[in-house]
Motif scaffolding. Sequence first.
Motif, mmCIF file in Angstrom:
data_model
loop_
_atom_site.group_PDB
_atom_site.id
_atom_site.type_symbol
_atom_site.label_atom_id
_atom_site.label_comp_id
_atom_site.label_asym_id
_atom_site.label_seq_id
_atom_site.Cartn_x
_atom_site.Cartn_y
_atom_site.Cartn_z
ATOM 1 N N PHE A 280 0.836 -1.195 0.000
ATOM 2 C CA PHE A 280 0.000 0.000 0.000
ATOM 3 C C PHE A 280 0.875 1.251 0.000
ATOM 4 O O PHE A 280 1.969 1.262 0.574
ATOM 5 N N THR A 281 0.378 2.290 -0.643
ATOM 6 C CA THR A 281 1.070 3.566 -0.668
ATOM 7 C C THR A 281 0.305 4.585 0.178
ATOM 8 O O THR A 281 -0.846 4.355 0.565
ATOM 9 N N GLN A 282 0.952 5.726 0.418
ATOM 10 C CA GLN A 282 0.298 6.773 1.200
ATOM 11 C C GLN A 282 -0.991 7.246 0.505
ATOM 12 O O GLN A 282 -1.961 7.618 1.167
ATOM 13 N N ALA A 283 -1.012 7.203 -0.818
ATOM 14 C CA ALA A 283 -2.194 7.619 -1.575
ATOM 15 C C ALA A 283 -3.395 6.729 -1.300
ATOM 16 O O ALA A 283 -4.545 7.121 -1.560
ATOM 17 N N GLU A 284 -3.146 5.530 -0.775
ATOM 18 C CA GLU A 284 -4.240 4.600 -0.505
ATOM 19 C C GLU A 284 -4.706 4.619 0.946
ATOM 20 O O GLU A 284 -5.602 3.875 1.325
ATOM 21 N N MET A 285 -4.125 5.497 1.745
ATOM 22 C CA MET A 285 -4.665 5.734 3.081
ATOM 23 C C MET A 285 -5.889 6.640 2.946
ATOM 24 O O MET A 285 -6.016 7.381 1.975
ATOM 25 N N THR A 286 -6.796 6.583 3.908
ATOM 26 C CA THR A 286 -8.074 7.256 3.699
ATOM 27 C C THR A 286 -8.664 7.835 4.983
ATOM 28 O O THR A 286 -8.376 7.337 6.078
ATOM 29 N N THR A 287 -9.473 8.870 4.805
ATOM 30 C CA THR A 287 -10.283 9.417 5.900
ATOM 31 C C THR A 287 -11.764 9.134 5.666
ATOM 32 O O THR A 287 -12.624 9.637 6.393
ATOM 33 N N LEU A 288 -12.070 8.312 4.650
ATOM 34 C CA LEU A 288 -13.455 7.917 4.420
ATOM 35 C C LEU A 288 -14.005 7.169 5.626
ATOM 36 O O LEU A 288 -13.245 6.554 6.390
ATOM 37 N N THR A 289 -15.311 7.193 5.787
ATOM 38 C CA THR A 289 -15.963 6.456 6.865
ATOM 39 C C THR A 289 -16.848 5.363 6.277
ATOM 40 O O THR A 289 -17.257 5.438 5.110
#
Length: 295
Positions: A280-289
């Motif tokens: 995983f890359t940083q771009a695939e981290m999320t703040t979605l709920t």
Amino acid sequence: MARTARRLRTTRPIPRRTLLLGSAVAAVGAGTAACSRVTSGNSLDRLRSQGTVRLGIAGEVPYGYVDEQGEFTGEAPELAKVIFKRLGIGRVQPVATDFASLIPGLNSQQFDIVSAGMYINKERCEQVIFSDPEYQMLDSFVVRKGNPLNVRSYEDAVRAKARFATATGYAQLDYAVAAGYPEKDVVILQDQVAGLNAVESGRVDVFAATALTARLVVEKSRRAEATAPFSAVVDGEKKIDGGGFAFRPTDHDLRDAFNAEIHKMKKSGELFRIMRRFGFTQAEMTTLTAEELCR
């Protein structure tokens, strides 16, 4: 969850150690399921008392699988090991099943939680409750080197009349159908390795998967590559998916305690440190709920 798509058989052997582990785990899960049906009002307290939590996995790299050494791993199981230890549950036990059986198996108490990086969507939210997602994800295609049909979206694949495949339980089937593929024309394969083999051999032109799954499976291939990540378009809107842990609808206390730990790990950066081990890359981290994705 059932799909009416034709299947392309594969003959990829499964390592004996993996088979034995999956069988043993399934047997243990079946043996303990009856005990877990006698539940207290608080599922977290019950699991703490038992000292073990059973995790449903589906054998998909990098989300939850048994590796070549017979070790139980993946981004979701590794997160679960950390979180449940902090919640006072010292042992996690894998229960191997196919992806389409994860939600039925959870609700029939074959295991306590789905730990498979499962996409959160409206249909699934009607059957289970989810933690907030640990990642967000775009899609990608596995294609022959050079991308001879120049397919970079589901719409491209439809226009090119590409022979199209995806895997059992993948959301990519729905996206292909939304773009115009008749469901009966989509080839359903066992997993991403079968998809790579089908593309390399020329049996299909495109295998659709998550961007991470596609880029990992082609790493050592000389005949296939992954397209650039893209958003599926459904009803005129671009889709960004997120994956999380699934819980039975009655287990709000367990889900909420788990969520609290996920958010601490996001804030500290620990979540990404675990996830990047699996590509995983940083771009695939999320703040979605989960609430947003369920809508």
